[in-house]
Design an enzyme around this catalytic site. Structure first.
Site, PDB file in Angstrom:
ATOM      1  N   ASP A 286      11.239  48.145  82.708  1.00 40.85           N
ATOM      2  CA  ASP A 286      10.572  48.202  83.762  1.00 40.85           C
ATOM      3  C   ASP A 286       9.224  48.952  83.552  1.00 40.85           C
ATOM      4  O   ASP A 286       9.001  49.163  82.587  1.00 40.85           O
ATOM      5  CB  ASP A 286      11.375  49.235  84.733  1.00 40.85           C
ATOM      6  CG  ASP A 286      10.823  48.737  86.241  1.00 40.85           C
ATOM      7  OD1 ASP A 286      10.048  48.036  86.473  1.00 40.85           O
ATOM      8  OD2 ASP A 286      11.722  49.025  87.275  1.00 40.85           O
TER       9      ASP A 286
HETATM   10  C1  BGC Z   1       9.682  47.733  89.711  1.00 37.60           C
HETATM   11  C2  BGC Z   1      10.127  46.341  89.217  1.00 37.60           C
HETATM   12  C3  BGC Z   1       9.164  45.437  89.310  1.00 37.60           C
HETATM   13  C4  BGC Z   1       7.951  45.774  88.496  1.00 37.60           C
HETATM   14  C5  BGC Z   1       6.756  44.718  88.143  1.00 37.60           C
HETATM   15  C6  BGC Z   1       8.313  48.090  88.977  1.00 37.60           C
HETATM   16  O1  BGC Z   1       7.686  49.389  89.615  1.00 37.60           O
HETATM   17  O2  BGC Z   1      10.539  48.773  89.540  1.00 37.60           O
HETATM   18  O3  BGC Z   1      11.285  46.134  90.200  1.00 37.60           O
HETATM   19  O4  BGC Z   1       9.592  44.291  89.019  1.00 37.60           O
HETATM   20  O5  BGC Z   1       7.447  47.041  89.133  1.00 37.60           O
HETATM   21  O6  BGC Z   1       6.187  44.789  89.531  1.00 37.60           O
END
Ligand code: BGC
Length: 744
Positions: A286
């Site tokens: 993530d």
């Molecule tokens: C989120 C994810 C997301 C990623 C990219 C993160 O902060 O937890 O779910 O896909 O950002 O935007």
């Protein structure tokens, strides 16, 4: 000596030449292997590196990367996130085509509930229990996104969530592993269509692996502490379902699980995902989660973070730069093997090949197609349908709804009435024109015919000023019926949007009290991305529709329901607590040694002395304008062998005046079991439409997989004994019951 005649010789030469041509690598694994052989270590590490594009940031931005296009040209980047649109993606892909090996970039984006045509937020869609509609919405989102240059969506989020304080409940399918698994399947199949490589398919990503939804206290990014049995039983099934549906990627999660940050979890990523489950795609971290292991206190620095993550099976680094800055050093120090790097690169390149990017890196960047597929009349109609299907009728005393055709004036009151763009909800993209979003006011206007439409905002969402109350009161007094549009702002749920207090914010409930006091029939619409607490309203407002955030067609969809051109049939995919003190509250809990025998039984029972035990609205609850009768339950036999089955049938009849859909739900309870089993578990359901008076027989089949569970050793087993079978309209509205036995 054997002589070869000249014709045979010529044929032989030909054959050798043709074989030589065909000896070139053909299958994707062969192509990947051949390419890896040509790559330097730096180029390999580049493939594992993902940077934020320039479209939007969805996390804390690091600005040390210099010129991203130059980094791409040097082969230091494998993927870019947060970039949409043919124009933008083309610029980045052109840079990749200037790198030594011309390995195309992978463009990832959070296409969560629509791209240009925005559908209801995922939790709302889950309330439809309509797997075809859910799949269709993902299909449309994928078709649009793929035409806008996107290859890969960071969806579906399949985290089970039992805590409505957690802002990201809006992004999942609620609390139930069975419903959640079916929805995960529908979404993956919707996004990936007929398979990667088709021009209307985007690669899906099951996230967040795992247990992110169980953040302690509902506070985003918080630790998770849970037994492995709970993990396997409740939290992993939707991920396994996504995998079985062919999901191309997994994203790990920010949280630590029992002390190990998910990005460094060998147990999750290697033991379970890649080894036990045989996942062939790749795992992306993530946003910054690898680097955040330093904050967790798990590693000293990014060097150690990179080592922990790659060895644990995290293939791609989203935005933490730990890989790009440290992997080469780690390989030199023999802390990470080339084989480990190669394995990660292989997984990523395989997906690029499957998407067809090596054949044509610009195949998803087609301006003409982008224009053609965005916002067609069919996709707009699908969004309206999905939105209507997501609206839950929580309450409808005195049949206030649907609104009568004889009403001469209707008052629309509340802070949500005239909202436009906000209807898209959190995690919506800024693609398309705001004017395509239909406000409640506009939607109702289309339906009112000759009736007069009155309006007063009354109050703000969070501001506590009451100066608008008076005007709202006067407006209500002039109307035959009042519709109040209240709730949480769209950005009060989503990432980093946890709330400790999930009451209707501001002075909204006071305004509802004031308007209900007029004695007029009042319908309350509740806009939210999570279950809220609204006890007074639930007890005193005659009619309540939970409208969530419904997307571009919100106003039309709500008006369809208000005026009865659509009969609501949605059911809650998550329990609504009476108040925050009950959280976590979920229907599939254990019985305990001292269960309360009535809602207010506090005589040394597992209860609160200051609060009833039951939720305000139970999992599976949702009314209709019509009434359904359940009758005539039959079991094909009273006991089954492990590999046998029992057929369960019953009649469902529409005994009301409106055509309508019902979601008939089947729950099971394993009466005596070691370890113990929940008081009720959803094991099947059927959504069907019945005309007034119409009766249909529904059949479910009980097989071993519906009776199996994880024991203490995490073996998936069945135990002989008695099972309680319950059929109902909600988890707290069981209409038919019987028992059966599982024999040895
Ligand atoms: C989120 C994810 C997301 C990623 C990219 C993160 O902060 O937890 O779910 O896909 O950002 O935007």
């Amino acid at each position: 000596m054997t002589r070869i005649n000249p014709i045979t010789a010529a044929c032989l030469v030909c054959f050798i030449a043709i074989s030589a041509t065909y000896a070139q690598p053909k299958s994707i694994p062969q192509k990947v292997d051949a390419l890896i052989k040509k790559m330097t270590l730096a180029e390999k590490i580049g493939q594992l590196n993902q940077y934020n594009g320039d479209w939007a940031a969805t996390g804390p931005v690091t600005t040390d990367v210099g010129n991203k296009l130059d980094a791409i040209k040097r082969g230091e980047v494998g993927s870019i996130l947060n970039i949409v649109g043919v124009q933008h993606t083309r610029v980045f892909q052109e840079a990749a085509m200037k790198s030594r090996l011309k390995i195309p970039l992978l463009f990832g984006q959070d296409v969560i509930h629509g791209y240009s045509v925005t559908f209801p937020i995922p939790l709302a869609e889950a309330a439809s229990w309509d797997l075809d509609a859910i799949k269709k919405s993902a299909r449309i989102a994928a078709t649009e996104a793929a035409a806008g240059g996107v290859h890969w969506t960071f969806a579906p989020m399949v985290d089970i969530a039992r805590d409505p304080r957690w802002g990201r409940v809006m992004e999942g399918a609620g609390e139930d592993p069975y419903l959640g698994s079916l929805i995960a399947t529908a979404r993956v199949k919707g996004f990936q269509g007929n398979g990667l490589g088709n021009l209307d398919a985007v690669m899906a990503c099951a996230k967040h692996f795992t247990a992110y939804g169980a953040a302690i206290g509902g506070r985003d990014y918080n630790s998770v502490d849970m037994s492995l049995r709970t993990l396997w039983e409740f939290y992993l099934p939707p991920f396994k379902a996504a995998l079985d549906a062919g999901v191309g990627t997994f994203m790990n999660s920010f949280n630590d699980l029992n002390g190990t940050p998910a990005s460094a979890s060998h147990y999750l990523q290697r033991d379970i995902l890649k080894n036990k489950w045989g996942f062939k795609g790749f795992v992306v971290s993530d946003w910054g989660s690898i680097g955040e292991m330093i904050n967790h206190g798990y590693v000293k620095n990014n060097y150690e973070a990179a080592e922990a993550a790659i060895n644990a099976g995290n293939d791609m680094d989203m935005e933490s730069r730990s890989y790009i800055n440290n992997l080469a050093k780690l390989v030199a120090a023999k802390k990470v093997s080339i084989a480990t790097i190669d394995e990660a690169v292989k997984r990523i390149l395989t997906k690029k090949y499957e998407l067809g990017l090596f054949d044509d890196p610009y195949r998803f960047s087609d301006a003409e197609r982008e224009k053609r597929v965005l916002n067609t009349p069919e996709t707009i109609a699908a969004a309206r349908d999905a939105a209507r299907k997501s609206i839950v009728l929580l309450k409808n005393n005195n049949k206030v709804l649907p609104l009568s055709k004889n009403d001469k004036s209707i008052a629309l009151i509340g802070p949500m009435v005239k909202l436009k763009k906000e209807n898209k909800g959190f995690w919506a993209l800024d693609v398309g024109d705001e004017n395509q979003v239909v406000s409640l006011y506009e939607g109702v206007q289309q339906h009112t015919g000759n009736a007069k439409l009155l309006y007063a905002q009354g109050c703000d969402v969070t501001d506590t000023t009451r100066t608008g109350f008076n005007e709202a009161y006067k407006t209500a007094m002039q109307a035959d019926v009042v519709v109040m549009a209240m709730g949480e702002r769209f950005d009060m749920t989503g990432e980093a949007k946890s709330r400790s207090n999930i009451h209707l914010p501001g002075v909204q409930e006071e305004l509802i009290k004031a308007i209900v006091a007029t004695g007029k029939p009042v319908v309350v619409l509740l806009y939210a991305g999570r279950p809220m607490v609204f006890d007074w309203t639930a007890d005193h407002a005659p009619a309540i529709l939970y409208t969530w955030w419904l997307g571009n067609q919100a106003g039309n969809a709500i008006a369809d329901v208000l005026f009865g051109s659509y009969n609501p049939g949605a059911k809650l995919p998550i329990t609504f607590p009476r108040t925050e003190g009950q959280i976590p509250i979920y229907y599939n809990h254990y019985n305990t040694g001292r269960p309360a025998h009535a809602d207010n039984d506090v005589n040394y029972t597992s209860a609160y002395i200051d609060l009833l035990n039951s939720p305000k609205f139970a999992f599976g609850h949702g009314l209709s304008y019509t009434t359904f009768k359940y009758d005539n339950l039959k079991l094909s036999k009273k006991s089954m062998l492990k590999n046998g089955n029992i057929r369960v049938s019953f009649d469902l009849q529409n005994i009301g005046d409106y055509a309508g859909e019902e979601v008939a739900q089947l729950y099971l309870r394993d009466v005596v079991s070691q370890p113990v089993r929940p008081v009720k578990e959803l094991k099947d359901f059927k959504k069907l439409m019945l005309q007034p008076g119409e009766k249909k027989t529904i059949t479910f089949t009980i097989t071993k997989d519906k009776l199996a569970f994880y024991n203490d050793k995490l073996d998936w087993i069945t135990q002989p004994g008695e099972f309680n079978l319950m059929i109902g309209s909600a988890s707290d509205d069981i209409r038919l019951q019987n028992n059966f036995n599982l024999d040895n």
